[in-house]
Write a protein that holds these residues in place. Sequence first.
Motif, PDB file in Angstrom:
ATOM      1  N   ASP A  27       0.857  -1.176   0.000  1.00 38.20           N
ATOM      2  CA  ASP A  27       0.000   0.000   0.000  1.00 38.20           C
ATOM      3  C   ASP A  27       0.894   1.226   0.000  1.00 38.20           C
ATOM      4  OD1 ASP A  27      -1.970   1.900   0.257  1.00 38.20           O
ATOM      5  OD2 ASP A  27      -2.513   1.385   2.309  1.00 38.20           O
ATOM      6  N   VAL A  42      -4.895   1.628  -0.928  1.00 38.81           N
ATOM      7  CA  VAL A  42      -5.644   0.411  -0.602  1.00 38.81           C
ATOM      8  C   VAL A  42      -6.593   0.725   0.551  1.00 38.81           C
ATOM      9  CG1 VAL A  42      -5.444  -1.969   0.225  1.00 38.81           C
ATOM     10  CG2 VAL A  42      -3.738  -1.046  -1.370  1.00 38.81           C
ATOM     11  N   GLY A  44      -9.980  -0.631   3.105  1.00 37.74           N
ATOM     12  CA  GLY A  44     -10.679  -1.764   3.700  1.00 37.74           C
ATOM     13  C   GLY A  44     -11.689  -1.239   4.698  1.00 37.74           C
ATOM     14  N   PRO A  45     -12.513  -2.114   5.246  1.00 40.56           N
ATOM     15  CA  PRO A  45     -13.484  -1.672   6.255  1.00 40.56           C
ATOM     16  C   PRO A  45     -12.771  -1.106   7.479  1.00 40.56           C
ATOM     17  CG  PRO A  45     -13.775  -4.013   5.713  1.00 40.56           C
ATOM     18  CD  PRO A  45     -12.567  -3.541   4.991  1.00 40.56           C
ATOM     19  N   TYR A  48      -9.836  -2.659   9.907  1.00 47.13           N
ATOM     20  CA  TYR A  48      -9.246  -3.793   9.188  1.00 47.13           C
ATOM     21  C   TYR A  48      -8.205  -3.251   8.227  1.00 47.13           C
ATOM     22  CZ  TYR A  48      -9.066  -8.076   6.389  1.00 47.13           C
ATOM     23  OH  TYR A  48      -8.661  -9.215   5.748  1.00 47.13           O
ATOM     24  N   TRP A  50      -5.166  -4.300   5.446  1.00 49.59           N
ATOM     25  CA  TRP A  50      -4.643  -5.398   4.634  1.00 49.59           C
ATOM     26  C   TRP A  50      -3.784  -4.839   3.504  1.00 49.59           C
ATOM     27  CZ3 TRP A  50      -6.113  -6.492  -0.550  1.00 49.59           C
ATOM     28  CH2 TRP A  50      -7.049  -5.612  -1.078  1.00 49.59           C
ATOM     29  N   GLY A  74     -10.862  -4.112  -2.568  1.00 53.59           N
ATOM     30  CA  GLY A  74     -11.117  -5.465  -2.100  1.00 53.59           C
ATOM     31  C   GLY A  74     -10.374  -6.487  -2.932  1.00 53.59           C
ATOM     32  N   GLN A  75     -10.363  -7.710  -2.472  1.00 52.64           N
ATOM     33  CA  GLN A  75      -9.658  -8.806  -3.147  1.00 52.64           C
ATOM     34  C   GLN A  75     -10.608  -9.976  -3.342  1.00 52.64           C
ATOM     35  OE1 GLN A  75      -5.803  -9.723  -1.552  1.00 52.64           O
ATOM     36  NE2 GLN A  75      -5.933 -11.861  -2.139  1.00 52.64           N
TER      37      GLN A  75
END
Length: 122
Positions: A27, A42, A44-45, A48, A50, A74-75
Amino acid sequence: MWMAQRNRRNIVGEGGSQVGQVTLAGDPAGVFLDGERRDLPVFGPGGYIWRPDQGADVLVIKTGEDGEAPCVAGQRGEPNWNLAAGEVMIYGGGSSILLQRGGIVSISGFLLVNGKEVLTKG
């Protein structure tokens, strides 16, 4: 006219998102879409964090007034995980936590609580 408008909306790449493949992990990330894009933030919620790994398929959302500021949101999950509806898995680095139906929590890997080992990988 209705059919022409309907078909125009279904053109690949015209929408507000695309699926791409990560070329530079981390990231910010590098992602191949219609060419390589670098320095994509990047997201995420909340709570969280990642980092997508190289080769992962990710969802890239086009932000900004003209879609000039894409970001990774997302992934794609692995299809062979076979999760039931309502189940949740958090995974990474060979460890996972699986929240299953019936109140079952499955942990794979070492479990440390405040730095002390509670569960040994077995």
